[in-house]
Write an enzyme that holds these catalytic residues in place. Structure first.
Site, PDB file in Angstrom:
ATOM      1  N   GLU A   1       0.842  -1.202   0.000  1.00 19.56           N
ATOM      2  CA  GLU A   1       0.000   0.000   0.000  1.00 19.56           C
ATOM      3  C   GLU A   1       0.878   1.253   0.000  1.00 19.56           C
ATOM      4  O   GLU A   1       0.462   2.314  -0.457  1.00 19.56           O
ATOM      5  CB  GLU A   1      -0.941  -0.013   1.212  1.00 19.56           C
ATOM      6  CG  GLU A   1      -2.245   0.712   0.960  1.00 19.56           C
ATOM      7  CD  GLU A   1      -3.303   0.456   2.024  1.00 19.56           C
ATOM      8  OE1 GLU A   1      -3.936  -0.614   1.984  1.00 19.56           O
ATOM      9  OE2 GLU A   1      -3.477   1.316   2.899  1.00 19.56           O
TER      10      GLU A   1
ATOM     11  N   LYS B   1     -13.074   2.292  -2.802  1.00 17.23           N
ATOM     12  CA  LYS B   1     -14.249   2.606  -1.983  1.00 17.23           C
ATOM     13  C   LYS B   1     -15.318   3.262  -2.851  1.00 17.23           C
ATOM     14  O   LYS B   1     -16.496   2.947  -2.757  1.00 17.23           O
ATOM     15  CB  LYS B   1     -13.857   3.555  -0.838  1.00 17.23           C
ATOM     16  CG  LYS B   1     -12.973   2.890   0.228  1.00 17.23           C
ATOM     17  CD  LYS B   1     -12.618   3.871   1.343  1.00 17.23           C
ATOM     18  CE  LYS B   1     -11.621   3.236   2.326  1.00 17.23           C
ATOM     19  NZ  LYS B   1     -11.194   4.136   3.385  1.00 17.23           N
TER      20      LYS B   1
ATOM     21  N   HIS C   1       6.570 -27.382   1.619  1.00 15.64           N
ATOM     22  CA  HIS C   1       5.736 -28.439   1.050  1.00 15.64           C
ATOM     23  C   HIS C   1       4.681 -27.840   0.138  1.00 15.64           C
ATOM     24  O   HIS C   1       3.656 -28.459  -0.127  1.00 15.64           O
ATOM     25  CB  HIS C   1       5.100 -29.259   2.176  1.00 15.64           C
ATOM     26  CG  HIS C   1       6.138 -29.877   3.055  1.00 15.64           C
ATOM     27  ND1 HIS C   1       6.583 -31.170   2.896  1.00 15.64           N
ATOM     28  CD2 HIS C   1       6.868 -29.342   4.061  1.00 15.64           C
ATOM     29  CE1 HIS C   1       7.529 -31.419   3.787  1.00 15.64           C
ATOM     30  NE2 HIS C   1       7.722 -30.324   4.504  1.00 15.64           N
TER      31      HIS C   1
HETATM   32  O1  PA5 Z   1      -3.348   1.899   5.733  1.00 14.92           O
HETATM   33  C1  PA5 Z   1      -4.350   2.502   5.394  1.00 14.92           C
HETATM   34  O2  PA5 Z   1      -4.404   3.737   5.378  1.00 14.92           O
HETATM   35  C2  PA5 Z   1      -5.613   1.769   5.013  1.00 14.92           C
HETATM   36  O3  PA5 Z   1      -5.389   0.415   4.818  1.00 14.92           O
HETATM   37  C3  PA5 Z   1      -6.656   1.958   6.101  1.00 14.92           C
HETATM   38  O4  PA5 Z   1      -6.152   1.496   7.312  1.00 14.92           O
HETATM   39  C4  PA5 Z   1      -7.953   1.224   5.773  1.00 14.92           C
HETATM   40  O5  PA5 Z   1      -8.468   1.671   4.552  1.00 14.92           O
HETATM   41  C5  PA5 Z   1      -8.991   1.443   6.870  1.00 14.92           C
HETATM   42  O6  PA5 Z   1      -9.218   2.806   7.031  1.00 14.92           O
HETATM   43  P1  PA5 Z   1      -9.859   3.389   8.336  1.00 14.92           P
HETATM   44  O7  PA5 Z   1      -8.937   3.128   9.472  1.00 14.92           O
HETATM   45  O8  PA5 Z   1     -10.032   4.836   8.053  1.00 14.92           O
HETATM   46  O9  PA5 Z   1     -11.170   2.680   8.536  1.00 14.92           O
END
Ligand code: PA5
Length: 531
Positions: A322, A457, A351
């Site tokens: 990410e 989203k 394995h």
């Molecule tokens: O690392 C990130 O920014 C994302 O993976 C968020 O953690 C994820 O989208 C969840 O977002 P939020 O904590 O606002 O619900």
């Protein structure tokens, strides 16, 4: 020992932290250490950038945000006294809350003590807690941990089944930095409904970890949740494990959060070095860069030889992918960057896909994680053969695979820790957080935003909006079979595939009131819900 130079190996052995990193097998046999060190020196500006970030520089230009996860484990570093106060206050709040829950002074609605934790979150608001919970769980845990980390109804039912008749003794922690993530919102609503079915008031069993003023924050306050814990805009989701996001669940589970923070702080001191040769995180980022050409041409396979660390690859998958997987660089050029991460654990994976690693396509490098201590000192030791234990085999399998990969010209690096305890977990988290920051800077991408996640989203919301229009169209002609194109037309969509997918899903779920017929689909029954 390194196959290149003993000095290089020694430089990355930290006796005070019980950590050693061997990157020697990333480089081709016979590579000249002087050349290697010369290329490593190109990471100096990236190390310097990390120091600027710690000082409060805006490191996430898109969102105009500071990046301050380093301050969480040393609040003195926070660039502003108000931030330091907030960090320390949150830490005290977490400890006091966990103590009160354990003591039973914060108690479930019907009395007794909380025995289960249900964590509701996703991505950075779940993966850290999941990794840490699994890595450090023992029979002495004070509470049992469960997760809703998706909007999968069956997954939710499965977690509720695990809790079983323990719901009345369950504390729900709803975690969302933005406070508006649909999966988490859905999980919270599903949990609230499950509590209501048992005659329980969810709010009396719930806390929230979220940003001030978020939708979740407002919901928690207006519904009278037991408490709310802060999440700040200068902490990214995937680097939030050492904020209340990770510390609250860990403290409630009974884990040593002070040791976790100490471990992270210790690693931070080692990676807070402007000189890459002295900086283990720079070495790690450099090793990734050498293995992949800085373009992601090889995947990172994470192979911890320790069951407890099985979720480390999943945690790293998010942290790395990410952060690094970006279309544009900081100048706005299309770069399509990335560094794919996968893995589970050794020797189990020997394995499975390790066959391909040893013999097949050379599109990866391996990160071996070695844990020297086999099992708790209080546990009986069995010799499975004279003089040989299961742990000796585990160690043997690691060494054997590592050597075989090197012999077959497949790069690897090895990270060794003494034992898998809270301090070591804190160190691992801090080491990789910094390595990701350094690597991202070196390749010129913003590690701290996630435009692809945001786009996902929005795309899901568009499908939900289409579903509502499709349902309305069918309801308006209840009992009548409509062909796909007609339904799409009535719903204002020419995307027949999307309309079909919505209908196919609705028809597969009894209770949606929609049936599939020879000629298409129809809304059946007297009302949508009761059909
Ligand atoms: O690392 C990130 O920014 C994302 O993976 C968020 O953690 C994820 O989208 C969840 O977002 P939020 O904590 O606002 O619900």
């Amino acid at each position: 020992m390194s196959q290149y130079s003993l000095d290089l190996f020694d430089a990355l052995t930290y006796a005070d932290a019980d950590v050693a990193i061997d990157v020697s097998r990333i480089f081709p046999a016979g590579a000249d250490p002087a050349d290697i060190l010369g290329r490593l020196d190109a990471f100096s500006p990236s190390c310097a950038a990390m120091l600027a970030i710690e000082g409060g520089a805006i490191a996430n230009p898109d969102e105009g945000r500071m990046v301050g996860h380093y301050w969480l484990r040393d609040a003195d570093l926070a660039p502003d006294p108000a931030l330091k106060t907030a960090i320390l206050a949150a830490l005290s709040q977490v400890s006091a809350f966990a103590d009160a829950v354990h003591a039973g002074t914060i108690a479930p609605q019907r009395g007794g003590k909380f025995a289960h934790i249900l964590i509701i979150g996703i991505g950075g608001s779940a993966l850290g807690p999941q990794f840490v919970s699994a890595a450090l769980t023992t029979a002495a845990d004070k509470m049992k941990v469960h997760f809703f980390d998706n909007t999968d109804p069956d997954g939710i039912d499965r977690a509720l089944d695990q809790i079983g008749d323990g719901l009345a003794a369950t504390l729900a922690i709803v975690i969302s930095k933005s406070g508006g993530t649909q999966e988490t919102r859905n999980g919270m609503l599903e949990a609230a409904a499950a509590f209501a079915r048992e005659g329980l008031d969810f709010a009396k069993h719930a806390v929230a970890v979220t940003g001030e003023g978020s939708a979740l924050n407002k919901h928690a306050k207006s519904h009278g949740f037991l408490d709310t814990f802060p999440m700040w805009d200068w902490v990214g989701g995937r680097t939030s494990e050492l904020s209340a996001v990770g510390l609250l669940p860990a403290a409630l589970q009974g884990l040593d959060i002070a040791a976790m923070l100490d471990g992270a702080a210790l690693m931070d001191t080692k990676t807070r070095r402007g000189q890459p040769r002295e900086n283990p995180a720079a070495w790690l980022a450099f090793a990734w860069h050498e293995a992949t050409g800085g373009t992601g041409k090889r995947d990172m396979v994470v192979l911890p030889y320790k069951d407890r660390l099985e979720l480390f690859s999943r945690y790293l998958q998010q942290l790395v992918m990410e952060s690094i997987g970006k279309r544009l660089d900081l100048q706005g050029n299309e770069v399509l960057q990335g560094l794919a991460v996968y893995g589970n654990k050794g020797s189990t994976d020997q394995h499975a896909y390790v066959q391909q690693l040893r013999d097949g396509v050379k599109n990866f490098f391996v990160t071996f994680i070695e844990v020297l201590q086999d099992r708790g000192a209080d546990r009986p030791v069995l010799e499975v053969e004279p003089g040989v234990t299961s742990g000796d085999y585990l160690s043997g399998f690691l060494q054997g695979t590592r050597r075989a990969l090197t012999d077959a010209d497949r790069p690897s690096l090895t990270l060794t820790i003494q034992r898998c305890d809270a301090r070591a977990i804190g160190m691992l988290i801090a080491l990789y957080e910094r390595a990701v920051g350094i690597y991202a800077h070196r390749i010129g991408v913003n590690a701290y935003h996630q435009p692809g996640v945001e786009a996902g989203k929005k795309a899901a919301q568009a499908v939900i909006d289409l579903q509502l229009r499709v349902v309305t169209a069918l309801q308006q002609r209840r009992g009548q079979t409509l062909a796909l194109a007609e339904i799409g037309n009535a719903a204002g969509s020419a995307d027949t595939e999307a309309v079909y997918w919505v209908l196919r899903h609705l028809a597969a779920n009894p209770g949606k009131g929609l049936v599939r017929t020879d000629g298409g689909f129809k809304a059946a029954g007297s009302s949508w819900r009761s059909a």
